[in-house]
Every structure is written in structure tokens, then in C-alpha cells.
Design a protein around this motif. Sequence first.
Motif, PDB file in Angstrom:
ATOM      1  N   ASP A 140      23.062  -9.661 -72.167  1.00 58.98           N
ATOM      2  CA  ASP A 140      21.677  -9.715 -72.642  1.00 58.98           C
ATOM      3  C   ASP A 140      21.621  -9.554 -74.154  1.00 58.98           C
ATOM      4  OD1 ASP A 140      20.288  -7.809 -69.817  1.00 58.98           O
ATOM      5  OD2 ASP A 140      21.137  -9.838 -69.964  1.00 58.98           O
ATOM      6  N   ALA A 173      18.664 -13.366 -71.241  1.00 58.03           N
ATOM      7  CA  ALA A 173      18.958 -12.412 -70.168  1.00 58.03           C
ATOM      8  C   ALA A 173      19.055 -13.161 -68.856  1.00 58.03           C
ATOM      9  CB  ALA A 173      17.863 -11.350 -70.085  1.00 58.03           C
ATOM     10  N   THR A 174      19.820 -12.606 -67.945  1.00 57.95           N
ATOM     11  CA  THR A 174      19.807 -13.143 -66.583  1.00 57.95           C
ATOM     12  C   THR A 174      18.728 -12.390 -65.817  1.00 57.95           C
ATOM     13  OG1 THR A 174      21.531 -11.574 -66.005  1.00 57.95           O
ATOM     14  CG2 THR A 174      22.233 -13.781 -66.601  1.00 57.95           C
ATOM     15  N   GLY A 175      18.083 -13.074 -64.939  1.00 56.73           N
ATOM     16  CA  GLY A 175      17.033 -12.422 -64.172  1.00 56.73           C
ATOM     17  C   GLY A 175      15.766 -12.283 -64.991  1.00 56.73           C
ATOM     18  N   TYR A 176      14.998 -11.269 -64.655  1.00 58.41           N
ATOM     19  CA  TYR A 176      13.680 -11.088 -65.257  1.00 58.41           C
ATOM     20  C   TYR A 176      13.565  -9.686 -65.846  1.00 58.41           C
ATOM     21  CZ  TYR A 176      13.088 -15.215 -62.442  1.00 58.41           C
ATOM     22  OH  TYR A 176      13.252 -16.459 -61.902  1.00 58.41           O
ATOM     23  N   PRO A 177      13.976  -9.548 -67.112  1.00 56.87           N
ATOM     24  CA  PRO A 177      13.936  -8.213 -67.712  1.00 56.87           C
ATOM     25  C   PRO A 177      12.512  -7.775 -68.028  1.00 56.87           C
ATOM     26  CG  PRO A 177      14.486  -9.840 -69.374  1.00 56.87           C
ATOM     27  CD  PRO A 177      14.424 -10.580 -68.058  1.00 56.87           C
ATOM     28  N   SER A 178      12.327  -6.500 -68.252  1.00 55.85           N
ATOM     29  CA  SER A 178      11.100  -6.000 -68.862  1.00 55.85           C
ATOM     30  C   SER A 178      11.259  -6.111 -70.369  1.00 55.85           C
ATOM     31  CB  SER A 178      10.865  -4.533 -68.482  1.00 55.85           C
ATOM     32  OG  SER A 178      10.662  -4.413 -67.093  1.00 55.85           O
ATOM     33  N   THR A 183       6.119  -6.389 -68.086  1.00 58.18           N
ATOM     34  CA  THR A 183       7.173  -6.303 -67.079  1.00 58.18           C
ATOM     35  C   THR A 183       7.389  -7.585 -66.293  1.00 58.18           C
ATOM     36  OG1 THR A 183       5.614  -5.411 -65.497  1.00 58.18           O
ATOM     37  CG2 THR A 183       6.853  -3.833 -66.813  1.00 58.18           C
ATOM     38  N   PHE A 218      18.262  -3.766 -77.941  1.00 60.73           N
ATOM     39  CA  PHE A 218      17.322  -3.911 -79.044  1.00 60.73           C
ATOM     40  C   PHE A 218      17.670  -5.097 -79.927  1.00 60.73           C
ATOM     41  CE2 PHE A 218      14.732  -0.119 -78.923  1.00 60.73           C
ATOM     42  CZ  PHE A 218      15.485   0.766 -78.166  1.00 60.73           C
ATOM     43  N   TYR A 220      14.847  -4.685 -71.186  1.00 64.14           N
ATOM     44  CA  TYR A 220      15.549  -3.823 -70.248  1.00 64.14           C
ATOM     45  C   TYR A 220      15.944  -4.657 -69.051  1.00 64.14           C
ATOM     46  CZ  TYR A 220      17.074   0.341 -67.849  1.00 64.14           C
ATOM     47  OH  TYR A 220      17.850   1.285 -67.232  1.00 64.14           O
ATOM     48  N   GLY A 221      17.277  -4.915 -68.942  1.00 61.95           N
ATOM     49  CA  GLY A 221      17.816  -5.543 -67.750  1.00 61.95           C
ATOM     50  C   GLY A 221      18.453  -4.449 -66.919  1.00 61.95           C
ATOM     51  N   ASN A 222      19.657  -4.050 -67.313  1.00 65.97           N
ATOM     52  CA  ASN A 222      20.248  -2.834 -66.736  1.00 65.97           C
ATOM     53  C   ASN A 222      20.490  -1.784 -67.812  1.00 65.97           C
ATOM     54  OD1 ASN A 222      22.354  -3.942 -68.059  1.00 65.97           O
ATOM     55  ND2 ASN A 222      23.579  -4.391 -66.248  1.00 65.97           N
ATOM     56  N   LYS A 223      20.085  -2.093 -69.031  1.00 63.32           N
ATOM     57  CA  LYS A 223      20.072  -1.123 -70.112  1.00 63.32           C
ATOM     58  C   LYS A 223      19.131  -1.656 -71.181  1.00 63.32           C
ATOM     59  CE  LYS A 223      24.002  -3.093 -72.592  1.00 63.32           C
ATOM     60  NZ  LYS A 223      25.345  -2.892 -73.135  1.00 63.32           N
ATOM     61  N   LEU A 224      18.714  -0.792 -72.068  1.00 62.91           N
ATOM     62  CA  LEU A 224      17.789  -1.211 -73.129  1.00 62.91           C
ATOM     63  C   LEU A 224      18.608  -1.843 -74.251  1.00 62.91           C
ATOM     64  CD1 LEU A 224      14.742  -1.023 -73.577  1.00 62.91           C
ATOM     65  CD2 LEU A 224      15.091   1.183 -74.658  1.00 62.91           C
ATOM     66  N   PHE A 240       9.794  -5.062 -74.382  1.00 66.38           N
ATOM     67  CA  PHE A 240       9.141  -3.965 -75.094  1.00 66.38           C
ATOM     68  C   PHE A 240       9.079  -4.265 -76.591  1.00 66.38           C
ATOM     69  CE2 PHE A 240       9.564  -0.888 -71.607  1.00 66.38           C
ATOM     70  CZ  PHE A 240      10.606  -1.430 -70.878  1.00 66.38           C
TER      71      PHE A 240
END
Lengths: 109, 117
Positions: free
Chosen positions: A2, A27-32, A51, A99, A93-97, A34
Motif C-alpha cells: 500500500d 492499495a489492494t481491497g478497500y482501505p479506509s 471508510t 502515510f 488503513y489497509g492492515n496498517k496506517l 484519512f
Amino acid sequence: GDSVTQMEGPVTLSEEAFLTINCTYTATGYPSLFWYVQYPGEGLQLLLKATKADDKGSNKGFEATYRKETTSFHLEKGSVQVSDSAVYFCALYGNKLVFGAGTILRVKS
Amino acid sequence: DSGVTQTPKHLITATGQRVTLRCSPRSGDLSVYWYQQSLDQGLQFLIQYYNGEERAKGNILERFSAQQFPDLHSELNLSSLELGDSALYFCASSVGLAGRGGTDTQYFGPGTRLTVL
């Protein structure tokens, strides 16, 4: 992995000008997503978040819309103030934040 | 004020030394995260603990270690310090375990500025 890309600063605006800070992500998938703000000498504060796709986050006159089709989350404000001068970080945020590098905003009176 | 406290605010030490940074999460938060902010690397995730257990690791060096205690406060230990370890170290906390696409908001402390001379 990511990643987040933000427009480079510094961005210098006059008071009451329109602000856009671009942010795109990978990113893979659907991150949140911020936006955090860091005022001089302080820690990070959450400014707004979204989100899922098409969600609009808003706070203190700032807005950002989660655009899945363009993988973007641009920050906007209609009329900036001197007190908005700070560093703005886009994050996911996928599996970690994760920046972005941060964008310095300077608002002149 | 985010409710996350970090001590000390500033730390100046010499190369080769060891330091401990402390973080107290917001009341009720079970997850603690550590981040490093430096001019050349930006903001980097180091490690996450949830209710005393390590849950995720980022770009944390082997010289660095952390733990979360039963009262949920956390400590980040940095050893054999090098000039390049000079940075701002942030702690953040959140309520739970945010999974992929999680919605848990992380609240950041004011940071500890470490200077290695």
C-alpha cells in the motif's frame, strides 16, 4: 504494498483562498482513508475520514470524497484561514496506517 | 488534547546508548501503535500492540523493541542508538483491532523528540 502519494508543498495561499491538496493511493481491497493535520510543535490530529467509496468526510470546513474509480481522496476547503497553516497528511488503513509524505500549507494574511 | 500521553517530551542522548519512551493510551483503548517521523523517511509505522500482545510489525529495527503492560501503557526501547535514530516518535491508540479497511480511528500523542549526539 500500500502507498499514498500527495502533492508536494509547500502550498502558499492568501487568506480566504480555495484550497485543494491532491492525494492518490495504491492499495489492494478497500482501505479506509484519512486526512491528519499536524500544527507546528504538535502531534497529529485526525481531520476527517471516509471508510467506503463515495463517502465524504468533512470537518472544520474541510472536505474530502473517497473516489474508488480514480483512487483519490483530495482535500478541499473553500476559504482558508491563517490558523489553517500546518502540515497535512493523507493516509490509508489497509492492515496498517500508511502515510503520504505530508504537504505544508502556509496561509498569508 | 487527544488523551494519549507520552513521556518524556524531549530526550537527548549519545550514540551507543539505550533509551525508553513511554506511552499511555486513551482510557478504554486497547491498541497502541508506535510511529517514527524523520525528515528523510517521513512517518513510518513501527509496531502495534493489542491488549498486551504484539499484533503487527512495520519498519522496526532489531535494535528497537516494545511492549504493552497489563495496565495497557506501552514502552518503546531503543538501543545501540545511532545518529540516524534522531526523530520524533509518536504513540497512537485506538479502541480495538482494526482489520483490513478498518474504521478504528487512531489518536496520536504529542510525541517524544529524540536527539542522538
